[in-house]
Design a protein around this motif. Structure first.
Motif, PDB file in Angstrom:
ATOM      1  N   LYS A   3     -13.753  -3.838  11.622  1.00 35.04           N
ATOM      2  CA  LYS A   3     -12.403  -3.384  11.734  1.00 35.04           C
ATOM      3  C   LYS A   3     -11.566  -3.464  11.234  1.00 35.04           C
ATOM      4  CE  LYS A   3     -12.119   0.805  13.801  1.00 35.04           C
ATOM      5  NZ  LYS A   3     -11.813   2.204  14.047  1.00 35.04           N
ATOM      6  N   ARG A   4     -11.206  -4.472  12.302  1.00 36.65           N
ATOM      7  CA  ARG A   4     -10.151  -5.576  13.124  1.00 36.65           C
ATOM      8  C   ARG A   4     -10.269  -6.023  11.433  1.00 36.65           C
ATOM      9  NH1 ARG A   4      -7.817 -10.226  17.138  1.00 36.65           N
ATOM     10  NH2 ARG A   4      -6.694 -11.243  15.904  1.00 36.65           N
ATOM     11  N   PHE A   5     -10.991  -6.920  11.037  1.00 33.41           N
ATOM     12  CA  PHE A   5     -10.829  -7.353   9.757  1.00 33.41           C
ATOM     13  C   PHE A   5     -10.290  -6.372   8.177  1.00 33.41           C
ATOM     14  CE2 PHE A   5     -13.125  -7.718   5.091  1.00 33.41           C
ATOM     15  CZ  PHE A   5     -13.153  -9.971   5.438  1.00 33.41           C
ATOM     16  N   LEU A   6     -11.385  -6.003   8.490  1.00 34.46           N
ATOM     17  CA  LEU A   6     -11.158  -4.376   7.537  1.00 34.46           C
ATOM     18  C   LEU A   6      -9.529  -4.278   7.747  1.00 34.46           C
ATOM     19  CD1 LEU A   6     -13.402  -1.803   7.162  1.00 34.46           C
ATOM     20  CD2 LEU A   6     -13.378  -3.317   6.006  1.00 34.46           C
ATOM     21  N   ARG A   7      -9.419  -4.051   8.670  1.00 36.27           N
ATOM     22  CA  ARG A   7      -7.068  -3.670   8.838  1.00 36.27           C
ATOM     23  C   ARG A   7      -6.624  -4.726   8.360  1.00 36.27           C
ATOM     24  NH1 ARG A   7      -8.663  -0.483  13.348  1.00 36.27           N
ATOM     25  NH2 ARG A   7      -8.085  -2.733  14.673  1.00 36.27           N
ATOM     26  N   ASP A   8      -6.792  -6.371   8.802  1.00 40.55           N
ATOM     27  CA  ASP A   8      -6.611  -7.457   8.415  1.00 40.55           C
ATOM     28  C   ASP A   8      -6.472  -7.658   6.793  1.00 40.55           C
ATOM     29  OD1 ASP A   8      -6.208  -8.078  10.677  1.00 40.55           O
ATOM     30  OD2 ASP A   8      -7.902  -9.697  11.307  1.00 40.55           O
ATOM     31  N   ALA A   9      -7.558  -7.801   6.255  1.00 42.72           N
ATOM     32  CA  ALA A   9      -8.207  -7.670   4.647  1.00 42.72           C
ATOM     33  C   ALA A   9      -6.733  -6.845   4.030  1.00 42.72           C
ATOM     34  CB  ALA A   9      -8.999  -7.596   4.508  1.00 42.72           C
ATOM     35  N   GLN A  10      -6.370  -5.553   4.808  1.00 48.72           N
ATOM     36  CA  GLN A  10      -5.549  -3.979   4.519  1.00 48.72           C
ATOM     37  C   GLN A  10      -6.688  -3.546   3.779  1.00 48.72           C
ATOM     38  OE1 GLN A  10      -2.005  -5.977   2.271  1.00 48.72           O
ATOM     39  NE2 GLN A  10      -1.083  -6.430   4.332  1.00 48.72           N
ATOM     40  N   LEU A  11      -7.658  -3.293   4.032  1.00 47.34           N
ATOM     41  CA  LEU A  11      -9.092  -2.605   3.441  1.00 47.34           C
ATOM     42  C   LEU A  11      -8.903  -1.182   4.091  1.00 47.34           C
ATOM     43  CD1 LEU A  11     -11.010  -5.323   2.133  1.00 47.34           C
ATOM     44  CD2 LEU A  11      -9.895  -4.416   0.762  1.00 47.34           C
ATOM     45  N   MET A  12      -8.023  -1.115   5.539  1.00 47.59           N
ATOM     46  CA  MET A  12      -8.594  -0.148   6.335  1.00 47.59           C
ATOM     47  C   MET A  12      -6.735   0.533   7.198  1.00 47.59           C
ATOM     48  SD  MET A  12     -10.663   1.076   9.295  1.00 47.59           S
ATOM     49  CE  MET A  12     -12.717   1.673   8.467  1.00 47.59           C
ATOM     50  N   ASP A  13      -6.626   1.134   7.015  1.00 54.41           N
ATOM     51  CA  ASP A  13      -5.587   1.877   7.584  1.00 54.41           C
ATOM     52  C   ASP A  13      -5.644   2.895   8.169  1.00 54.41           C
ATOM     53  OD1 ASP A  13      -2.891   1.184   8.526  1.00 54.41           O
ATOM     54  OD2 ASP A  13      -1.439   2.326   6.612  1.00 54.41           O
ATOM     55  N   LYS A  14      -5.168   3.193   9.422  1.00 59.13           N
ATOM     56  CA  LYS A  14      -5.897   3.941  10.524  1.00 59.13           C
ATOM     57  C   LYS A  14      -7.191   4.802  10.130  1.00 59.13           C
ATOM     58  CE  LYS A  14      -0.107   5.723  10.628  1.00 59.13           C
ATOM     59  NZ  LYS A  14       0.172   4.706  10.095  1.00 59.13           N
ATOM     60  N   ASP A  15      -7.535   4.314  10.039  1.00 56.54           N
ATOM     61  CA  ASP A  15      -9.505   4.313   9.526  1.00 56.54           C
ATOM     62  C   ASP A  15      -9.850   4.714   8.327  1.00 56.54           C
ATOM     63  OD1 ASP A  15      -9.848   3.401  11.871  1.00 56.54           O
ATOM     64  OD2 ASP A  15     -10.096   5.697  13.169  1.00 56.54           O
ATOM     65  N   GLN A  16      -8.676   5.027   7.609  1.00 56.20           N
ATOM     66  CA  GLN A  16      -9.163   5.377   6.389  1.00 56.20           C
ATOM     67  C   GLN A  16      -9.222   4.183   4.586  1.00 56.20           C
ATOM     68  OE1 GLN A  16      -8.308   8.635   5.256  1.00 56.20           O
ATOM     69  NE2 GLN A  16      -9.432   8.993   7.620  1.00 56.20           N
ATOM     70  N   PHE A  17      -9.052   4.484   4.014  1.00 50.91           N
ATOM     71  CA  PHE A  17      -9.338   3.593   2.350  1.00 50.91           C
ATOM     72  C   PHE A  17      -8.117   3.433   1.616  1.00 50.91           C
ATOM     73  CE2 PHE A  17     -11.563   3.164  -1.467  1.00 50.91           C
ATOM     74  CZ  PHE A  17     -12.698   1.881  -0.515  1.00 50.91           C
ATOM     75  N   THR A  18      -7.684   2.418   2.112  1.00 47.50           N
ATOM     76  CA  THR A  18      -6.461   2.046   1.671  1.00 47.50           C
ATOM     77  C   THR A  18      -6.569   2.171   0.115  1.00 47.50           C
ATOM     78  OG1 THR A  18      -6.284  -0.526   1.913  1.00 47.50           O
ATOM     79  CG2 THR A  18      -5.825   0.298   4.324  1.00 47.50           C
ATOM     80  N   GLU A  19      -5.130   1.736  -0.485  1.00 49.86           N
ATOM     81  CA  GLU A  19      -4.667   1.191  -1.758  1.00 49.86           C
ATOM     82  C   GLU A  19      -5.573   0.474  -2.698  1.00 49.86           C
ATOM     83  OE1 GLU A  19      -0.476   1.804  -4.048  1.00 49.86           O
ATOM     84  OE2 GLU A  19      -0.199   2.108  -2.414  1.00 49.86           O
ATOM     85  N   THR A  20      -5.326  -0.524  -1.209  1.00 50.76           N
ATOM     86  CA  THR A  20      -5.873  -2.225  -1.989  1.00 50.76           C
ATOM     87  C   THR A  20      -7.234  -2.222  -2.206  1.00 50.76           C
ATOM     88  OG1 THR A  20      -3.678  -3.179  -0.419  1.00 50.76           O
ATOM     89  CG2 THR A  20      -5.902  -4.485  -0.983  1.00 50.76           C
ATOM     90  N   ALA A  21      -8.440  -1.536  -0.765  1.00 51.07           N
ATOM     91  CA  ALA A  21      -9.527  -1.110  -1.094  1.00 51.07           C
ATOM     92  C   ALA A  21      -9.977  -0.202  -1.955  1.00 51.07           C
ATOM     93  CB  ALA A  21     -10.023  -0.420   0.189  1.00 51.07           C
ATOM     94  N   GLN A  22      -9.239   0.690  -2.680  1.00 51.28           N
ATOM     95  CA  GLN A  22      -9.340   0.997  -4.139  1.00 51.28           C
ATOM     96  C   GLN A  22      -9.681   0.505  -5.073  1.00 51.28           C
ATOM     97  OE1 GLN A  22     -10.468   4.532  -3.739  1.00 51.28           O
ATOM     98  NE2 GLN A  22     -10.766   3.678  -5.886  1.00 51.28           N
ATOM     99  N   ILE A  23      -8.149  -0.263  -5.335  1.00 53.14           N
ATOM    100  CA  ILE A  23      -8.576  -1.616  -6.191  1.00 53.14           C
ATOM    101  C   ILE A  23      -9.391  -2.102  -6.236  1.00 53.14           C
ATOM    102  CG2 ILE A  23      -7.171  -3.765  -7.485  1.00 53.14           C
ATOM    103  CD1 ILE A  23      -4.138  -2.504  -6.134  1.00 53.14           C
ATOM    104  N   ILE A  24     -10.497  -2.930  -5.279  1.00 53.82           N
ATOM    105  CA  ILE A  24     -11.417  -3.808  -5.229  1.00 53.82           C
ATOM    106  C   ILE A  24     -12.230  -3.062  -5.784  1.00 53.82           C
ATOM    107  CG2 ILE A  24     -12.909  -4.711  -3.162  1.00 53.82           C
ATOM    108  CD1 ILE A  24      -9.878  -5.904  -2.586  1.00 53.82           C
ATOM    109  N   ASP A  25     -12.301  -1.620  -5.315  1.00 55.45           N
ATOM    110  CA  ASP A  25     -13.581  -0.708  -5.712  1.00 55.45           C
ATOM    111  C   ASP A  25     -13.702  -0.414  -7.351  1.00 55.45           C
ATOM    112  OD1 ASP A  25     -15.521   0.720  -4.454  1.00 55.45           O
ATOM    113  OD2 ASP A  25     -14.419   2.854  -4.698  1.00 55.45           O
ATOM    114  N   ASN A  26     -11.660  -0.457  -7.708  1.00 53.61           N
ATOM    115  CA  ASN A  26     -12.484  -0.717  -9.485  1.00 53.61           C
ATOM    116  C   ASN A  26     -12.302  -1.660  -9.399  1.00 53.61           C
ATOM    117  OD1 ASN A  26     -11.272   2.379  -8.752  1.00 53.61           O
ATOM    118  ND2 ASN A  26      -9.015   1.977  -9.134  1.00 53.61           N
ATOM    119  N   LEU A  27     -12.464  -2.965  -9.436  1.00 50.02           N
ATOM    120  CA  LEU A  27     -12.671  -4.464 -10.230  1.00 50.02           C
ATOM    121  C   LEU A  27     -14.246  -4.098  -9.743  1.00 50.02           C
ATOM    122  CD1 LEU A  27      -9.601  -6.235  -8.636  1.00 50.02           C
ATOM    123  CD2 LEU A  27     -10.792  -5.823 -10.907  1.00 50.02           C
TER     124      LEU A  27
END
Length: 191
Positions: A49-73
């Motif tokens: 979770k700390r890693f995901l927050r650091d990587a901006q893939l999670m924010d307040k336990d939610q899937f972020t916009e950056t995570a969505q971009i990566i999911d699309n790629l």
């Protein structure tokens, strides 16, 4: 350079629980349901979770916009890993790695640990930081500028940073955008 106490403490960001490929697979499969459905142990989950927050893939336990971009790629796309690495380059551990380890030079475990100690890391946990670097090099980060780890009987004994051979222009643009954001240059007014 020397780090303040709080910075040196956070050099050991992920203890010996740096992320594994299957954790990413679960996160991108379950997205916002990850915390209910994952199969990670509690320690692993806390560090991931700390890693995901650091990587901006999670924010307040939610899937972020950056995570969505990566999911699309897709996770099989090196651009995804370059974007994640760009975000991580602003965290103490990966920033230390990028700032202190030169390209195309071989770094042994002992030498790397001595550099960490020089910069204020505690001797009791430099081995965790070293093993964390090894975990990162088992992921596609190895192809986008982190480099290669050398193993002997499955033990990670040295590393060598290698440049990304064919960097994707999208990833380069993203890193410039992040840099501008970090330094408050969003308006691009340089006069």
């Amino acid at each position: 350079g020397n780090l303040s106490m709080s910075e040196s403490k956070s050099l050991n960001c992920y203890s010996h629980h740096a992320p594994k490929k299957e954790w990413f697979d679960q996160y991108f499969e379950y997205k916002n349901n990850f915390l209910e459905k994952h199969t990670l142990g509690s320690q692993m989950l806390n560090f991931f979770k700390r890693f995901l927050r650091d990587a901006q893939l999670m924010d307040k336990d939610q899937f972020t916009e950056t995570a969505q971009i990566i999911d699309n790629l897709g996770l099989d796309n090196l651009t995804s890993w370059a974007i994640i690495l760009t975000n991580l380059s602003y965290t103490p551990q990966i920033n230390w790695y990028i700032t202190n380890l030169e390209m195309n030079e071989r770094y042994s475990k002992d030498y790397t640990n001595s550099l960490l100690i020089r910069d204020g890391a505690k001797e009791s946990w430099v081995n965790d930081v070293w093993s964390s670097f090894g975990r990162f090099l088992d992921l596609p980060f190895n192809e986008v500028g982190m480099g290669i780890g050398e193993k002997e009987k499955r033990r990670f004994i040295s590393l060598q940073r290698t440049p990304w051979v064919n960097p994707d222009s999208l990833a380069v643009l993203y890193s410039l955008y992040k840099f501008a954001e970090e330094w408050g240059l969003n308006s691009w007014e340089f006069d």
